[in-house]
Design a protein around this motif. Structure first.
Motif, short mmCIF file in Angstrom:
data_model
loop_
_atom_site.label_atom_id
_atom_site.label_comp_id
_atom_site.label_asym_id
_atom_site.label_seq_id
_atom_site.Cartn_x
_atom_site.Cartn_y
_atom_site.Cartn_z
N VAL A 126 0.79 -1.22 0.00
CA VAL A 126 0.00 0.00 0.00
C VAL A 126 0.83 1.28 0.00
N PHE A 127 1.95 1.32 0.74
CA PHE A 127 2.75 2.54 0.81
C PHE A 127 4.00 2.49 -0.06
N TYR A 128 3.98 1.68 -1.10
CA TYR A 128 5.14 1.56 -1.98
C TYR A 128 5.54 2.91 -2.58
N ALA A 129 4.58 3.71 -2.97
CA ALA A 129 4.86 4.98 -3.66
C ALA A 129 4.90 6.18 -2.72
N LEU A 130 4.93 5.93 -1.41
CA LEU A 130 4.92 7.04 -0.46
C LEU A 130 6.05 8.03 -0.75
N GLY A 131 7.22 7.52 -1.14
CA GLY A 131 8.37 8.38 -1.38
C GLY A 131 8.22 9.34 -2.54
N THR A 132 7.17 9.18 -3.35
CA THR A 132 6.96 10.09 -4.49
C THR A 132 6.09 11.28 -4.14
N VAL A 197 10.91 5.98 5.46
CA VAL A 197 10.36 7.18 4.83
C VAL A 197 9.24 7.68 5.72
N VAL A 198 9.24 8.97 6.02
CA VAL A 198 8.22 9.57 6.87
C VAL A 198 7.63 10.80 6.17
N ALA A 199 6.32 10.82 6.02
CA ALA A 199 5.62 11.97 5.47
C ALA A 199 4.91 12.71 6.59
N TYR A 200 5.05 14.03 6.62
CA TYR A 200 4.45 14.89 7.64
C TYR A 200 3.33 15.70 7.00
N ALA A 201 2.19 15.76 7.68
CA ALA A 201 1.07 16.52 7.15
C ALA A 201 0.29 17.18 8.29
N HIS A 202 -0.50 18.20 7.92
CA HIS A 202 -1.34 18.86 8.93
C HIS A 202 -2.75 19.02 8.39
N LEU A 203 -3.70 19.10 9.32
CA LEU A 203 -5.11 19.19 8.97
C LEU A 203 -5.42 20.55 8.36
N THR A 204 -6.03 20.53 7.16
CA THR A 204 -6.36 21.77 6.47
C THR A 204 -7.85 21.95 6.23
N ALA A 205 -8.61 20.84 6.27
CA ALA A 205 -10.04 20.95 5.99
C ALA A 205 -10.76 19.74 6.57
#
Length: 207
Positions: A126-132, A197-205
């Motif tokens: 499922v997270f294979y493409a996370l790095g893109t 690989v770590v992706a950081y995100a914040h709540l926008t909506a």
């Protein structure tokens, strides 16, 4: 930080230190890795983009969607195993994502921790493409309360296992944030993936 908070950090850190590094497929097919252009600017604390949406009340997530990499997967609760490490999604299911159920729920105030396999013996998971992913890409989390928390990606970084920034990834947040974690950092047949690989995100909506 309280002793309980420190204990949580140590327990959740096992996700990176034990599972995510060693449970990649025994293959030389290395998944895409993020570029330095998608990393945070230099600084001690990751800064979210704007605007920030008002955090929601806690409610368990049931599904995650990342349109830019065609992820659309159910979510399951992860707890801690007897050795204190985080439980993992079933190895035989390549399209399921886990979230740390004793931590922050996605959309609520704090750092919600989400993890998925990058691959298995059969191929990409499922997270294979996370790095893109790139800054500004959206992540949608459908919650049990019927609301969808929409996050915007702030950065995506890759870390070697011996340089994993526990506090940066798992530390408390004053806003509703999301951390997406999978294997990365190169692959060795003898030890598996050498980092994360770590992706950081914040709540926008909220929808």
């Amino acid at each position: 930080m309280s002793q309980k908070g420190k204990g949580w950090l140590l327990a959740i850190a096992a996700l990176a230190g034990i599972w995510l590094i060693r449970h990649g497929a025994d293959t030389q097919l290395v998944p895409p890795q993020p570029t330095s252009a998608q990393a945070f600017a230099a600084g001690p604390v990751p800064q979210p983009g704007s605007p920030l949406a008002e955090p929601l009340k806690p409610s368990p997530p049931v599904r995650i969607r990342i349109p830019s990499i065609r992820v659309d997967a159910p979510m399951m609760r992860l707890g801690l195993d007897a050795d204190g490490s985080l439980g993992v999604p079933p190895a035989g299911n390549d399209n399921i994502v886990g979230w740390y159920g004793d931590g922050t729920t996605p959309g609520a105030k704090g750092s919600a921790i989400v993890a998925g396999h990058v691959d298995d013996a059969r191929g990409p998971s499922v997270f294979y493409a996370l790095g893109t992913l790139q800054r500004g890409n959206e992540v949608e989390v459908v919650r049990r309360d019927g609301r969808t928390a929409v996050f915007s990606l702030d950065a995506i970084e890759v870390y070697e296992s011996d340089d994993f920034p526990d506090e940066r990834v798992y530390g408390a947040s004053s806003y509703a944030s999301l951390r997406l974690i999978t294997c990365g950092g190169g692959f060795s047949k003898s030890t598996g993936y050498r980092g994360n690989v770590v992706a950081y995100a914040h709540l926008t909506a909220v929808r």
